[in-house]
Motif scaffolding. Structure first.
Motif: not given
Length: 126
Positions: A42-57
């Motif tokens: 969901q677009a409403s999932d929360l992130i916080k400092p320290g999380d690692v995001l993997t984004i596929t463009l």
């Protein structure tokens, strides 16, 4: 906002990963974003400092470590402070062996401007 947590769509927009928040939400719902290796549903999932995001463009994969939550979509310098880029370097493009410029005999192509003027002068005299 609870502490320093932020919605993933807002963060992607503030960090200038995508051009609009709508596109950020679509990216998240399509499953093209992962938070700590878990797919975002969901677009409403929360992130916080320290999380690692993997984004596929379309043509690349971005790996960002979240440093902070954004307040607004500001200039690029401000957006770069929201993450640490862990993306692998882009592979060097190796030119194929047959990509060399073909050689052509002198005078076999289009005439140069000077040759064209000389030809026009010859035609005008006769």
């Amino acid at each position: 906002m609870e502490g320093t947590r932020q919605r993933i769509d807002k963060w992607l927009f503030f960090a200038r990963v995508v051009k609009s928040r709508t596109l950020a939400a679509r990216l998240a719902v399509a499953g093209r974003v992962r938070i700590n290796r878990d797919k975002v549903s969901q677009a409403s999932d929360l992130i916080k400092p320290g999380d690692v995001l993997t984004i596929t463009l379309d043509r690349r994969i971005l790996v960002y470590k979240v440093v902070g939550a954004g307040v607004r979509r500001g200039p690029a310098e401000e957006a770069r402070k929201l993450y640490e880029d862990l993306s692998p370097p882009a592979p060097a493009k190796a030119a194929p062996a047959d990509a060399l410029v073909p050689l052509r005999d002198a005078g076999s192509g289009r005439p140069t401007k000077r040759e064209r003027r000389d030809t026009d002068r010859l035609r005008d005299r006769q």
